[in-house]
Design a protein around this motif. Structure first.
Motif, short mmCIF file in Angstrom:
data_model
loop_
_atom_site.label_atom_id
_atom_site.label_comp_id
_atom_site.label_asym_id
_atom_site.label_seq_id
_atom_site.Cartn_x
_atom_site.Cartn_y
_atom_site.Cartn_z
N SER A 185 0.82 -1.17 -0.21
CA SER A 185 -0.02 -0.13 0.05
C SER A 185 0.97 1.50 0.04
O SER A 185 1.84 1.24 0.59
CB SER A 185 -0.87 0.12 1.22
OG SER A 185 -1.51 1.21 1.19
N GLU A 497 -2.92 3.05 -4.96
CA GLU A 497 -2.49 2.62 -3.70
C GLU A 497 -1.60 1.21 -3.67
O GLU A 497 -0.62 1.39 -3.01
CB GLU A 497 -3.66 2.49 -2.90
CG GLU A 497 -3.52 2.05 -1.40
CD GLU A 497 -4.53 1.58 -0.60
OE1 GLU A 497 -4.32 1.46 0.48
OE2 GLU A 497 -5.64 1.61 -1.34
N THR A 498 -1.67 0.51 -4.72
CA THR A 498 -1.02 -0.85 -4.51
C THR A 498 -0.03 -0.71 -5.62
O THR A 498 0.67 -1.70 -5.97
CB THR A 498 -1.98 -1.95 -4.83
OG1 THR A 498 -2.83 -1.89 -6.03
CG2 THR A 498 -2.84 -2.08 -3.69
#
Length: 557
Positions: A185, A497-498
Motif C-alpha cells: 500500500s 494505492e497498490t
C-alpha cells in the motif's frame, strides 16, 4: 491535520525502503544560543483547541497530536522541519520486494516513562492491541487511523468496516520487529510514522485493558485512563503529568532518562486559548511564550514588536465539501460547477491567508508529487454560475452551509470570516444559504463526516509526503461526507494505492487529479503557509510543514 486519513511517503515495494539513523529530533543550534537560559522556567504554548485524548491511538486530530507527540514516539519520524522520513524508535527499517513485510531494527536502551524497556515484543503488543480492538473501538471516531492505514480488525463487527490488511507482528529478537501486511500500500512506510501508532509501555497497555470506551455513533465515551494523566506512558522527551481540563491546560515534565538529547526546558505547558486574538494578547502580555495559527493581519505587528513569527512551508488544502446525496441538485455536475464559478477564491487568499497563500486548483498542494498542471479549472465567473444553475433548473437552490466555530486550523485561520465571504458569493448568484455553525470538536467533525451538511468547509494538512495521503483521504471509496459513488475513480485509486513503482504511482496521481477536477466532488479553495509565533527570549523549535513541532528543541536564551 484534518480528520484525517493517512497514507504513504516513500518508495516501498520493488525497492527496499531503508530508514535513516534517527537523530532524536534534537536541536542543532549552537551551544552559545542553547545553554545560557533558565531551563527551570516553564515554556507555555497557546493551542487553538483541547486534545481529545492523552492516548494518541484513539485520536485523529492535530490538537491531540500536538500534545502526545511530545511524550510518544513512533517507529519512524520526520526530519525536523521537513517531510523526509527518518528513524524514530526504529534506527533503520526495510521492506521485502513485495512491500508486504516491514522489518524494524529498534534502538537499544530506550526506556519508557514508567521504567519499562522498549523491545520488539512491546512493539508487537501495541500493534496487536489495535488489531484486536472490538466494540466501541471499532467506531471510526476512535480507530480512524487504524482503519485507514491497516483496514479492519481480527473480527469485524460491522459490514461497513474494511477488510483487515494487517496480518501480524513477529519479534525476531529483542530489537527486531517484523510487521506483515496482506497487500502492499502507498500507506507504507509513511503510516508507521503516525502518532496514532506511537508505541506505549507494556505496563500502560495492561492498565488500558482494564478500562473500556463505550457508546455508539455520536455518543462515544473515551476510556477514563485517556482523560487524565497518570496511566499513559511513552518514550518521548516529556512525560504527561497533568491535564487540567477546567483550565484547558496540559502539563508535561522533562524525562531525564530520555534515550536521545534531553529537552531544553524542565516543564512544558500547552494551554488551550480558542480565540486567536486572545492567543496574541497572551503572548504580548508574557503569559505564554508561543502560539499557533497567527492571524495574517497580526504577523507584521508581532514582528515589529520583536516577536519571532516563522512561517511553515505549504503542505495543506482548504476546500468546500459537497455532500451530493444530501440534496438532489448537488448530484448535478452543472450545480457543482456553478458553486465553483460563484466563489471568489482569490479574494479569500488575499484577505484571509498569510503571505504565500495560493488559490488551489486541485486536492493537493504543488509540493506533493502527483500534482497535475492539466486539471480543469473554474475561474470566478458569477454570470457563468447563474447560467449553469439555470441550465440545471436550480435557480431557486437553497443550501445548508456548515462551518466550524471555536477553532482555527492551519488551512483555515478564520472559519467564520471565510464562511461569510463564500456565503456572499453564493447569494450573489441567487443561492439561498442557511448558516449552520457547529462547535469543531465533536459536533462539526462528526456532522460533516456523517453527511449531515449540504456544503461545508474542511481541509487537510498532510501526514506524510505521498499523493495518496491527500487523494486517498477522500476518494478511495464511498464516504458519507461526499455522498457519491464513482467506481471508475475508486478503481483508479485502488490501482494507485497498490502500485509498487513510484514513478508510475505519481503518474496515476496526476490522472486522478484530472479526473477529480472534471467530476468536481468539491471545490479546492486554497493552500496556505500557517504561521507560528514565539517570544523573543526563546530559541524556538524547527517549524514543520506537517505542524509536527518538537518542543524538546525549545530553550530560553
Amino acid at each position: 491535520m484534518r480528520i484525517a486519513r493517512p497514507r504513504a511517503a516513500k518508495m516501498f515495494a520493488a525497492v527496499l525502503a531503508i530508514g535513516l539513523i534517527a537523530t532524536g529530533c534534537a536541536s542543532e543550534r549552537d551551544d552559545d544560543e542553547n545553554g545560557s537560559g533558565d531551563d527551570s522556567q516553564p515554556f507555555v504554548f497557546g493551542a487553538a483547541g483541547d486534545p481529545a485524548s492523552l492516548d494518541p491511538s484513539l485520536a485523529s486530530d492535530g490538537e491531540t497530536f500536538r500534545v502526545t507527540r511530545q511524550a510518544f514516539e513512533a517507529l519512524i519520524e520526520h526530519e525536523p522541519g521537513g517531510t523526509e522520513l527518518v528513524g524514530g524508535l526504529a534506527e533503520t527499517w526495510e521492506s521485502n520486494e513485495a512491500g508486504t513485510e516491514w522489518t524494524f531494527n529498534l534502538h537499544d536502551g530506550v526506556t519508557f516513562h514508567d521504567g519499562a524497556e522498549l523491545t520488539a515484543e512491546v512493539v508487537c503488543a501495541n500493534y496487536d492491541r489495535w488489531y484486536n480492538w472490538s466494540g466501541t473501538y471499532q467506531n471510526t471516531t476512535i480507530s480512524y487511523y487504524w482503519q485507514t492505514v491497516f483496514g479492519g480488525f481480527a473480527q469485524n463487527e460491522s459490514e461497513e468496516t474494511p477488510d483487515p490488511n494487517y496480518v501480524g507482528c513477529t519479534a525476531q529478537d529483542d530489537l527486531t520487529a517484523v510487521i506483515e501486511v496482506a497487500e502492499p500500500s502507498a500507506n507504507y512506510p509513511g503510516g508507521f510514522s503516525l502518532q496514532a501508532f506511537a508505541i506505549h509501555s507494556p505496563n500502560a497497555l495492561e492498565a488500558y485493558a482494564e478500562e473500556e470506551a463505550s457508546g455508539e455513533g455520536e455518543n462515544i465515551t473515551f476510556p477514563g485512563y485517556s482523560q487524565e494523566a497518570g496511566t499513559v506512558a511513552g518514550t518521548g522527551p516529556f512525560e504527561i503529568t497533568e491535564w487540567n481540563k477546567g483550565n484547558g491546560e496540559v502539563s508535561l515534565t522533562r524525562f531525564d532518562d530520555y534515550w536521545g538529547d534531553t529537552a531544553g526546558v524542565e516543564e512544558l505547558v500547552i494551554r488551550t486559548i480558542p480565540e486567536e486574538d486572545a492567543r496574541r494578547q497572551a503572548l504580548q502580555a508574557g503569559d505564554i511564550q508561543g502560539y499557533d495559527l497567527v492571524a495574517p493581519a497580526d504577523v507584521a505587528t508581532l514582528e515589529g514588536d520583536g516577536f519571532q513569527v516563522p512561517v511553515r512551508d505549504v503542505f495543506n488544502i482548504l476546500y468546500l465539501g459537497i455532500t451530493q446525496d444530501s440534496n438532489e441538485a448537488l448530484a448535478e455536475p452543472e450545480v457543482r460547477q456553478a458553486l465553483a464559478h460563484a466563489m471568489d477564491r482569490e479574494n479569500i487568499v488575499n484577505t484571509q491567508l498569510p503571505e504565500g497563500g495560493v488559490v488551489a486548483s486541485q486536492f493537493m498542494p504543488d509540493t506533493v508529487a502527483g500534482y497535475s498542471d492539466d486539471v480543469t479549472t473554474y475561474e470566478y465567473d458569477p454570470e457563468r454560475a447563474q447560467q449553469l444553475l439555470a441550465d440545471a433548473g436550480a435557480e431557486n437552490l437553497t443550501l445548508d452551509f456548515c462551518y466550524p466555530t471555536e477553532v482555527t486550523r492551519p488551512y483555515m485561520p478564520a472559519p467564520a470570516d471565510i464562511y461569510e465571504l463564500l456565503k456572499a458569493d453564493l447569494e450573489a448568484v441567487g443561492i439561498t444559504v442557511n448558516p449552520v455553525p457547529l462547535k469543531w470538536n465533536p459536533d462539526y467533525t462528526e456532522t460533516t463526516r456523517d453527511g449531515g451538511c449540504n456544503i461545508y468547509l474542511l481541509g487537510w494538512t498532510g501526514d506524510f509526503n505521498d499523493g495518496f495521503n491527500f487523494l486517498g483521504t477522500w476518494f478511495a471509496s464511498y464516504m458519507k461526507e461526499w455522498g457519491f459513488e464513482n467506481e471508475e475513480l475508486f478503481d483508479l485509486m485502488a490501482q494507485a494505492e497498490t502500485e509498487p513503482d513510484e514513478a508510475t504511482r505519481v503518474a496515476l496521481y496526476e490522472d486522478i487529479n484530472e479526473m477529480v477536477m472534471d467530476f468536481l466532488p468539491g471545490v479546492p479553495i486554497s493552500s496556505s503557509p500557517p504561521s507560528i509565533a514565539f517570544s523573543a527570549d526563546v530559541n524556538p523549535p524547527t517549524v514543520s510543514p506537517l505542524t509536527q513541532e518538537n518542543f524538546a528543541e525549545v530553550s530560553f536564551k
